[in-house]
Design a protein around this motif. Structure first.
Motif, PDB file in Angstrom:
ATOM      1  N   ARG A 226       0.813  -1.222   0.000  1.00 47.16           N
ATOM      2  CA  ARG A 226       0.000   0.000   0.000  1.00 47.16           C
ATOM      3  C   ARG A 226       0.849   1.277   0.000  1.00 47.16           C
ATOM      4  O   ARG A 226       0.524   2.256   0.674  1.00 47.16           O
ATOM      5  N   GLY A 227       1.959   1.254  -0.714  1.00 42.61           N
ATOM      6  CA  GLY A 227       2.802   2.430  -0.836  1.00 42.61           C
ATOM      7  C   GLY A 227       3.695   2.701   0.355  1.00 42.61           C
ATOM      8  O   GLY A 227       4.206   3.816   0.509  1.00 42.61           O
ATOM      9  N   GLU A 228       3.895   1.704   1.184  1.00 46.68           N
ATOM     10  CA  GLU A 228       4.772   1.825   2.355  1.00 46.68           C
ATOM     11  C   GLU A 228       5.717   0.618   2.378  1.00 46.68           C
ATOM     12  O   GLU A 228       5.425  -0.413   1.786  1.00 46.68           O
ATOM     13  N   LEU A 229       6.821   0.757   3.086  1.00 46.78           N
ATOM     14  CA  LEU A 229       7.693  -0.388   3.289  1.00 46.78           C
ATOM     15  C   LEU A 229       6.977  -1.401   4.169  1.00 46.78           C
ATOM     16  O   LEU A 229       6.421  -1.036   5.211  1.00 46.78           O
ATOM     17  N   SER A 230       6.993  -2.647   3.776  1.00 50.33           N
ATOM     18  CA  SER A 230       6.278  -3.661   4.554  1.00 50.33           C
ATOM     19  C   SER A 230       7.041  -4.070   5.805  1.00 50.33           C
ATOM     20  O   SER A 230       6.431  -4.476   6.786  1.00 50.33           O
ATOM     21  N   ASP A 231       8.365  -3.953   5.809  1.00 47.51           N
ATOM     22  CA  ASP A 231       9.174  -4.274   6.981  1.00 47.51           C
ATOM     23  C   ASP A 231      10.257  -3.201   7.122  1.00 47.51           C
ATOM     24  O   ASP A 231      11.363  -3.338   6.607  1.00 47.51           O
ATOM     25  N   ARG A 232       9.922  -2.133   7.806  1.00 47.22           N
ATOM     26  CA  ARG A 232      10.828  -0.974   7.921  1.00 47.22           C
ATOM     27  C   ARG A 232      12.164  -1.336   8.564  1.00 47.22           C
ATOM     28  O   ARG A 232      13.207  -0.878   8.132  1.00 47.22           O
ATOM     29  N   LYS A 233      12.138  -2.143   9.594  1.00 47.54           N
ATOM     30  CA  LYS A 233      13.381  -2.501  10.290  1.00 47.54           C
ATOM     31  C   LYS A 233      14.324  -3.261   9.352  1.00 47.54           C
ATOM     32  O   LYS A 233      15.508  -2.939   9.256  1.00 47.54           O
ATOM     33  N   HIS A 234      13.800  -4.236   8.671  1.00 48.57           N
ATOM     34  CA  HIS A 234      14.612  -5.015   7.736  1.00 48.57           C
ATOM     35  C   HIS A 234      15.171  -4.125   6.629  1.00 48.57           C
ATOM     36  O   HIS A 234      16.357  -4.207   6.291  1.00 48.57           O
ATOM     37  N   PHE A 235      14.344  -3.255   6.081  1.00 49.32           N
ATOM     38  CA  PHE A 235      14.805  -2.398   4.994  1.00 49.32           C
ATOM     39  C   PHE A 235      15.827  -1.376   5.498  1.00 49.32           C
ATOM     40  O   PHE A 235      16.767  -1.035   4.781  1.00 49.32           O
ATOM     41  N   ARG A 236      15.666  -0.911   6.720  1.00 51.98           N
ATOM     42  CA  ARG A 236      16.656  -0.003   7.315  1.00 51.98           C
ATOM     43  C   ARG A 236      18.002  -0.712   7.412  1.00 51.98           C
ATOM     44  O   ARG A 236      19.044  -0.150   7.094  1.00 51.98           O
ATOM     45  N   GLU A 237      17.993  -1.966   7.832  1.00 52.98           N
ATOM     46  CA  GLU A 237      19.237  -2.750   7.927  1.00 52.98           C
ATOM     47  C   GLU A 237      19.873  -2.946   6.547  1.00 52.98           C
ATOM     48  O   GLU A 237      21.096  -2.831   6.405  1.00 52.98           O
ATOM     49  N   LEU A 238      19.063  -3.227   5.533  1.00 53.01           N
ATOM     50  CA  LEU A 238      19.590  -3.359   4.174  1.00 53.01           C
ATOM     51  C   LEU A 238      20.220  -2.052   3.704  1.00 53.01           C
ATOM     52  O   LEU A 238      21.266  -2.047   3.054  1.00 53.01           O
ATOM     53  N   THR A 239      19.576  -0.939   4.053  1.00 52.51           N
ATOM     54  CA  THR A 239      20.077   0.371   3.655  1.00 52.51           C
ATOM     55  C   THR A 239      21.370   0.698   4.384  1.00 52.51           C
ATOM     56  O   THR A 239      22.295   1.261   3.794  1.00 52.51           O
ATOM     57  N   GLU A 240      21.467   0.329   5.659  1.00 51.85           N
ATOM     58  CA  GLU A 240      22.722   0.518   6.398  1.00 51.85           C
ATOM     59  C   GLU A 240      23.856  -0.242   5.721  1.00 51.85           C
ATOM     60  O   GLU A 240      24.965   0.283   5.567  1.00 51.85           O
ATOM     61  N   ASP A 241      23.588  -1.465   5.313  1.00 55.27           N
ATOM     62  CA  ASP A 241      24.608  -2.259   4.620  1.00 55.27           C
ATOM     63  C   ASP A 241      25.019  -1.597   3.310  1.00 55.27           C
ATOM     64  O   ASP A 241      26.198  -1.561   2.971  1.00 55.27           O
ATOM     65  N   ALA A 242      24.053  -1.069   2.579  1.00 55.33           N
ATOM     66  CA  ALA A 242      24.344  -0.458   1.280  1.00 55.33           C
ATOM     67  C   ALA A 242      25.123   0.847   1.415  1.00 55.33           C
ATOM     68  O   ALA A 242      26.009   1.130   0.616  1.00 55.33           O
ATOM     69  N   LEU A 243      24.803   1.637   2.445  1.00 55.16           N
ATOM     70  CA  LEU A 243      25.433   2.950   2.604  1.00 55.16           C
ATOM     71  C   LEU A 243      26.623   2.949   3.554  1.00 55.16           C
ATOM     72  O   LEU A 243      27.387   3.910   3.583  1.00 55.16           O
ATOM     73  N   ASP A 244      26.720   1.925   4.376  1.00 50.70           N
ATOM     74  CA  ASP A 244      27.793   1.812   5.358  1.00 50.70           C
ATOM     75  C   ASP A 244      27.805   2.977   6.351  1.00 50.70           C
ATOM     76  O   ASP A 244      28.864   3.509   6.705  1.00 50.70           O
ATOM     77  N   VAL A 245      26.614   3.378   6.771  1.00 52.32           N
ATOM     78  CA  VAL A 245      26.429   4.385   7.825  1.00 52.32           C
ATOM     79  C   VAL A 245      25.225   3.962   8.663  1.00 52.32           C
ATOM     80  O   VAL A 245      24.359   3.234   8.177  1.00 52.32           O
ATOM     81  N   PRO A 246      25.137   4.418   9.907  1.00 61.17           N
ATOM     82  CA  PRO A 246      23.943   4.130  10.704  1.00 61.17           C
ATOM     83  C   PRO A 246      22.724   4.854  10.114  1.00 61.17           C
ATOM     84  O   PRO A 246      22.740   6.070   9.942  1.00 61.17           O
ATOM     85  N   VAL A 247      21.706   4.096   9.771  1.00 59.86           N
ATOM     86  CA  VAL A 247      20.495   4.656   9.181  1.00 59.86           C
ATOM     87  C   VAL A 247      19.432   4.762  10.268  1.00 59.86           C
ATOM     88  O   VAL A 247      19.129   3.779  10.950  1.00 59.86           O
TER      89      VAL A 247
END
Length: 121
Positions: free
Chosen positions: A51-72
Motif C-alpha cells: 500500500r505504498g509503504e515499506l512492509s518491513d521498515r526494520k529489515h529495509f533499514r538494515e539493508l540500507t545501512e549495509d548499502a550505505l555503510d552508515v547508521p540509518v
C-alpha cells in the motif's frame, strides 16, 4: 526502458575517535534501479512494499545501512518512477500471472503494492 524506486533516508555519521561533525544527521534520497520485468529481482515491489509503504521498515533499514555503510535512522518509500516503455512491460508481466498476486486486475496489483506512488515520466 527505465524505472527506479525512490526512498527518503535519514542517517547519522559516527566519526572516528577524536573528531566530531555538526550536524551529525543528514537526509537524502536513495534510488534503486528497478529490474526488468520478468528478470530476477523484478518482484522487489512485492517483497518490500504494501500500500505504498515499506512492509518491513526494520529489515529495509538494515539493508540500507549495509548499502550505505552508515547508521540509518529511518527509511521511507517515496515512489516508483518509470517511463512508459517500462510501465507497459511491467503491467504486461503482472497481467500474465495475476494469480501470483491474488488479484483480479493489474490496477489492483499496482494499488495493493504501490498505493498511488507510481510516477510516469
Amino acid at each position: 526502458m527505465d524505472a527506479r524506486y525512490v526512498f527518503h533516508v535519514r542517517f547519522r555519521l559516527d566519526p572516528a575517535k577524536d573528531v566530531s561533525v555538526e550536524p551529525d544527521e543528514f537526509e537524502t534520497r536513495l534510488y534503486r534501479p528497478a529490474d526488468d520485468p520478468g528478470e530476477s529481482g523484478w518482484l522487489f515491489f512485492r517483497d518490500n512494499l504494501w500500500r505504498g509503504e515499506l512492509s518491513d521498515r526494520k529489515h529495509f533499514r538494515e539493508l540500507t545501512e549495509d548499502a550505505l555503510d552508515v547508521p540509518v535512522l529511518a527509511v521511507e518509500y517515496r515512489g516508483f518512477e518509470t517511463d512508459d516503455e517500462y510501465y507497459e512491460a511491467f503491467t504486461d508481466e503482472i497481467e500474465a500471472d495475476l494469480d501470483a498476486f491474488n488479484a483480479a486486475s493489474v490496477s489492483e496489483v499496482v494499488n495493493k503494492y504501490f498505493g498511488s506512488s507510481v510516477e510516469k515520466q
